[in-house]
Write a protein that holds these residues in place. Structure first.
Motif, PDB file in Angstrom:
ATOM      1  N   THR A 132       0.852  -1.191   0.000  1.00 16.43           N
ATOM      2  CA  THR A 132       0.000   0.000   0.000  1.00 16.43           C
ATOM      3  C   THR A 132       0.886   1.237   0.000  1.00 16.43           C
ATOM      4  OG1 THR A 132      -0.146   0.128   2.412  1.00 16.43           O
ATOM      5  CG2 THR A 132      -1.781  -1.235   1.282  1.00 16.43           C
ATOM      6  N   ARG A 133       0.376   2.297  -0.599  1.00 18.21           N
ATOM      7  CA  ARG A 133       1.100   3.563  -0.660  1.00 18.21           C
ATOM      8  C   ARG A 133       0.188   4.674  -0.163  1.00 18.21           C
ATOM      9  NH1 ARG A 133       3.469   0.542  -4.687  1.00 18.21           N
ATOM     10  NH2 ARG A 133       5.706   0.900  -5.019  1.00 18.21           N
ATOM     11  N   GLN A 134       0.732   5.508   0.696  1.00 16.91           N
ATOM     12  CA  GLN A 134       0.009   6.662   1.200  1.00 16.91           C
ATOM     13  C   GLN A 134       0.909   7.887   1.104  1.00 16.91           C
ATOM     14  OE1 GLN A 134      -0.639   4.317   4.983  1.00 16.91           O
ATOM     15  NE2 GLN A 134      -2.454   5.619   5.062  1.00 16.91           N
ATOM     16  N   THR A 135       0.323   9.038   0.869  1.00 21.64           N
ATOM     17  CA  THR A 135       1.075  10.285   0.868  1.00 21.64           C
ATOM     18  C   THR A 135       0.532  11.208   1.950  1.00 21.64           C
ATOM     19  OG1 THR A 135      -0.380  11.229  -0.823  1.00 21.64           O
ATOM     20  CG2 THR A 135       1.631  10.130  -1.582  1.00 21.64           C
ATOM     21  N   ASP A 136       1.380  12.094   2.425  1.00 27.69           N
ATOM     22  CA  ASP A 136       0.984  13.012   3.494  1.00 27.69           C
ATOM     23  C   ASP A 136       1.806  14.282   3.365  1.00 27.69           C
ATOM     24  OD1 ASP A 136       0.867  14.175   6.344  1.00 27.69           O
ATOM     25  OD2 ASP A 136      -0.523  12.498   6.477  1.00 27.69           O
ATOM     26  N   LEU A 137       1.200  15.401   3.713  1.00 26.68           N
ATOM     27  CA  LEU A 137       1.891  16.695   3.650  1.00 26.68           C
ATOM     28  C   LEU A 137       2.793  16.945   4.849  1.00 26.68           C
ATOM     29  CD1 LEU A 137      -1.035  18.927   2.322  1.00 26.68           C
ATOM     30  CD2 LEU A 137       0.856  17.916   1.030  1.00 26.68           C
ATOM     31  N   MET A 138       2.723  16.095   5.873  1.00 28.80           N
ATOM     32  CA  MET A 138       3.577  16.189   7.062  1.00 28.80           C
ATOM     33  C   MET A 138       3.408  17.536   7.769  1.00 28.80           C
ATOM     34  SD  MET A 138       4.710  13.176   6.560  1.00 28.80           S
ATOM     35  CE  MET A 138       5.963  12.885   7.792  1.00 28.80           C
ATOM     36  N   ASP A 139       2.148  17.895   7.991  1.00 27.94           N
ATOM     37  CA  ASP A 139       1.792  19.162   8.629  1.00 27.94           C
ATOM     38  C   ASP A 139       2.521  19.311   9.967  1.00 27.94           C
ATOM     39  OD1 ASP A 139       0.609  21.385   9.729  1.00 27.94           O
ATOM     40  OD2 ASP A 139      -1.443  20.630   9.605  1.00 27.94           O
ATOM     41  N   PRO A 140       3.330  20.373  10.135  1.00 29.56           N
ATOM     42  CA  PRO A 140       4.049  20.546  11.403  1.00 29.56           C
ATOM     43  C   PRO A 140       3.125  20.734  12.598  1.00 29.56           C
ATOM     44  CG  PRO A 140       4.306  22.489  10.009  1.00 29.56           C
ATOM     45  CD  PRO A 140       3.682  21.428   9.163  1.00 29.56           C
ATOM     46  N   ALA A 141       1.863  21.103  12.374  1.00 31.15           N
ATOM     47  CA  ALA A 141       0.939  21.288  13.493  1.00 31.15           C
ATOM     48  C   ALA A 141       0.758  19.987  14.278  1.00 31.15           C
ATOM     49  CB  ALA A 141      -0.407  21.794  12.988  1.00 31.15           C
ATOM     50  N   ARG A 142       0.802  18.858  13.605  1.00 30.22           N
ATOM     51  CA  ARG A 142       0.638  17.585  14.332  1.00 30.22           C
ATOM     52  C   ARG A 142       1.839  17.316  15.244  1.00 30.22           C
ATOM     53  NH1 ARG A 142      -1.887  13.302   9.961  1.00 30.22           N
ATOM     54  NH2 ARG A 142      -3.492  14.689   9.115  1.00 30.22           N
ATOM     55  N   ALA A 143       3.033  17.579  14.733  1.00 30.02           N
ATOM     56  CA  ALA A 143       4.220  17.394  15.567  1.00 30.02           C
ATOM     57  C   ALA A 143       4.165  18.298  16.785  1.00 30.02           C
ATOM     58  CB  ALA A 143       5.486  17.651  14.757  1.00 30.02           C
ATOM     59  N   ASN A 144       3.779  19.539  16.590  1.00 32.26           N
ATOM     60  CA  ASN A 144       3.697  20.467  17.714  1.00 32.26           C
ATOM     61  C   ASN A 144       2.602  20.077  18.689  1.00 32.26           C
ATOM     62  OD1 ASN A 144       5.824  22.273  17.121  1.00 32.26           O
ATOM     63  ND2 ASN A 144       4.602  23.206  15.500  1.00 32.26           N
ATOM     64  N   ALA A 145       1.516  19.509  18.186  1.00 31.41           N
ATOM     65  CA  ALA A 145       0.453  19.058  19.079  1.00 31.41           C
ATOM     66  C   ALA A 145       0.936  17.923  19.970  1.00 31.41           C
ATOM     67  CB  ALA A 145      -0.766  18.622  18.273  1.00 31.41           C
ATOM     68  N   LEU A 146       1.712  16.978  19.420  1.00 32.33           N
ATOM     69  CA  LEU A 146       2.219  15.891  20.264  1.00 32.33           C
ATOM     70  C   LEU A 146       3.250  16.413  21.257  1.00 32.33           C
ATOM     71  CD1 LEU A 146       2.337  12.975  21.133  1.00 32.33           C
ATOM     72  CD2 LEU A 146       3.991  12.542  19.306  1.00 32.33           C
ATOM     73  N   LEU A 147       4.129  17.296  20.818  1.00 31.96           N
ATOM     74  CA  LEU A 147       5.094  17.869  21.758  1.00 31.96           C
ATOM     75  C   LEU A 147       4.367  18.554  22.917  1.00 31.96           C
ATOM     76  CD1 LEU A 147       7.677  19.350  19.228  1.00 31.96           C
ATOM     77  CD2 LEU A 147       8.057  17.427  20.792  1.00 31.96           C
ATOM     78  N   ALA A 148       3.308  19.299  22.605  1.00 33.67           N
ATOM     79  CA  ALA A 148       2.541  19.969  23.660  1.00 33.67           C
ATOM     80  C   ALA A 148       1.897  18.949  24.585  1.00 33.67           C
ATOM     81  CB  ALA A 148       1.484  20.875  23.047  1.00 33.67           C
ATOM     82  N   ALA A 149       1.337  17.881  24.023  1.00 33.87           N
ATOM     83  CA  ALA A 149       0.692  16.853  24.845  1.00 33.87           C
ATOM     84  C   ALA A 149       1.682  16.190  25.793  1.00 33.87           C
ATOM     85  CB  ALA A 149       0.040  15.807  23.940  1.00 33.87           C
ATOM     86  N   LEU A 150       2.949  16.116  25.368  1.00 34.69           N
ATOM     87  CA  LEU A 150       3.984  15.499  26.191  1.00 34.69           C
ATOM     88  C   LEU A 150       4.690  16.501  27.105  1.00 34.69           C
ATOM     89  CD1 LEU A 150       5.597  13.106  23.547  1.00 34.69           C
ATOM     90  CD2 LEU A 150       3.880  12.560  25.292  1.00 34.69           C
ATOM     91  N   GLY A 151       4.216  17.749  27.099  1.00 37.44           N
ATOM     92  CA  GLY A 151       4.812  18.757  27.963  1.00 37.44           C
ATOM     93  C   GLY A 151       6.130  19.300  27.462  1.00 37.44           C
ATOM     94  N   ARG A 152       6.358  19.206  26.155  1.00 36.61           N
ATOM     95  CA  ARG A 152       7.589  19.707  25.556  1.00 36.61           C
ATOM     96  C   ARG A 152       7.290  20.962  24.736  1.00 36.61           C
ATOM     97  NH1 ARG A 152      12.066  16.067  24.276  1.00 36.61           N
ATOM     98  NH2 ARG A 152      12.070  14.346  25.788  1.00 36.61           N
TER      99      ARG A 152
END
Length: 266
Positions: free
Chosen positions: A9-29
């Motif tokens: 299977t192949r998937q593409t994604d724009l790799m939105d930085p908002a998701r990375a920042n949301a996880l960092l925030a959830a982890l207190g970083r």
């Protein structure tokens, strides 16, 4: 051992930085990721969602098996471990492609009954470069028999050079499920956990535990490889200790059990 399905299977994604920042925030970083910045290790888990309609889901909230992962007649699913090679920077805000194939399917019989081990290979490409090469090990098993004793977990080491506490509340489990688009009911449905899968409480995501070990290691030096194995569940409300000694890492519960072990390469 069974031959895996010859399917990719192949998937593409724009790799939105908002998701990375949301996880960092959830982890207190600090949320500091901008377009073009390299993502922390394993943050590709936040992307390439496999969003399916309700009719295409199994009873556990995961996509129904069949196709890439064959239907093995075993209803319980758990991420058992895996190996990740970080070969080149994977950057936020730049389109990427993920290729997934099923490498192997093996049936075994354990103390709790029949098991099936499935190994998936995920390759994440960006601008024609292979950035992450991951092998994900998933185990399938039968429903627990009523009153069946829980497996005895291994005892964790206590000779770490570095130790960090980690706590897991319902908000963190919810946010991680949302960010990874993981509908697995063991992470939020307490009745399902107890009555169907035999857990005392909602279960902390195995990849979330692995993520915390990776971030602890990455704070010291860039990771080249991370190989891990889940050995005992962590449940909602628990406090555990993230441990490291050299290139070994592990998670220890308050009762001394080993919940996860890992090998690091820098």
């Amino acid at each position: 051992m069974h031959d895996a399905a010859p399917q990719t299977t192949r998937q593409t994604d724009l790799m939105d930085p908002a998701r990375a920042n949301a996880l960092l925030a959830a982890l207190g970083r600090p949320a500091v990721i901008e377009t073009g910045d390299p993502l922390p290790p394993f943050f590709h888990q936040l992307h390439f969602w496999d969003a399916r309609p309700p009719v295409a889901l199994g009873r556990d909230g995961h996509p129904r098996v069949g196709g890439l992962i064959p239907d093995l007649g075993l209803p319980r699913r758990m991420w058992a471990g895996g190996t990740l090679d970080f070969l080149a920077p994977l950057c936020a805000g730049i389109p990427a492609e993920k290729r997934t194939s099923c490498e192997s399917v093996a049936r075994k019989t354990g103390r709790s009954g029949p098991l099936a081990f499935v190994t998936l290979r995920h390759q994440v490409m960006q601008e024609g470069v292979l950035c992450v090469d991951e092998r994900q090990d998933v185990v399938y098993r039968e429903d627990p028999a009523p009153g069946a004793p829980q497996p005895v977990p291994p005892v964790a080491r206590d000779d770490e050079d570095e130790a960090l506490p980690a706590e897991f509340d319902s908000t963190l489990l919810f946010r991680y499920s949302a960010l990874t688009f993981n509908g697995h009911r063991i992470h939020y449905d307490a009745d399902y956990c107890r009555e169907v899968e035999g857990y005392a409480a909602p279960v902390v995501h195995g990849p979330l535990l692995a993520q915390l070990l990776m971030l602890m290691a990455e704070d010291r030096a860039p990771l080249r490889r991370f190989a891990f194995r889940a050995t005992a569940p962590v449940t909602l409300g628990e406090t555990v200790t993230l441990c490291r000694k050299g290139t070994d890492a592990w998670i220890r519960g308050v009762d001394g059990r080993q919940c996860m072990s890992a090998e690091l390469s820098f």
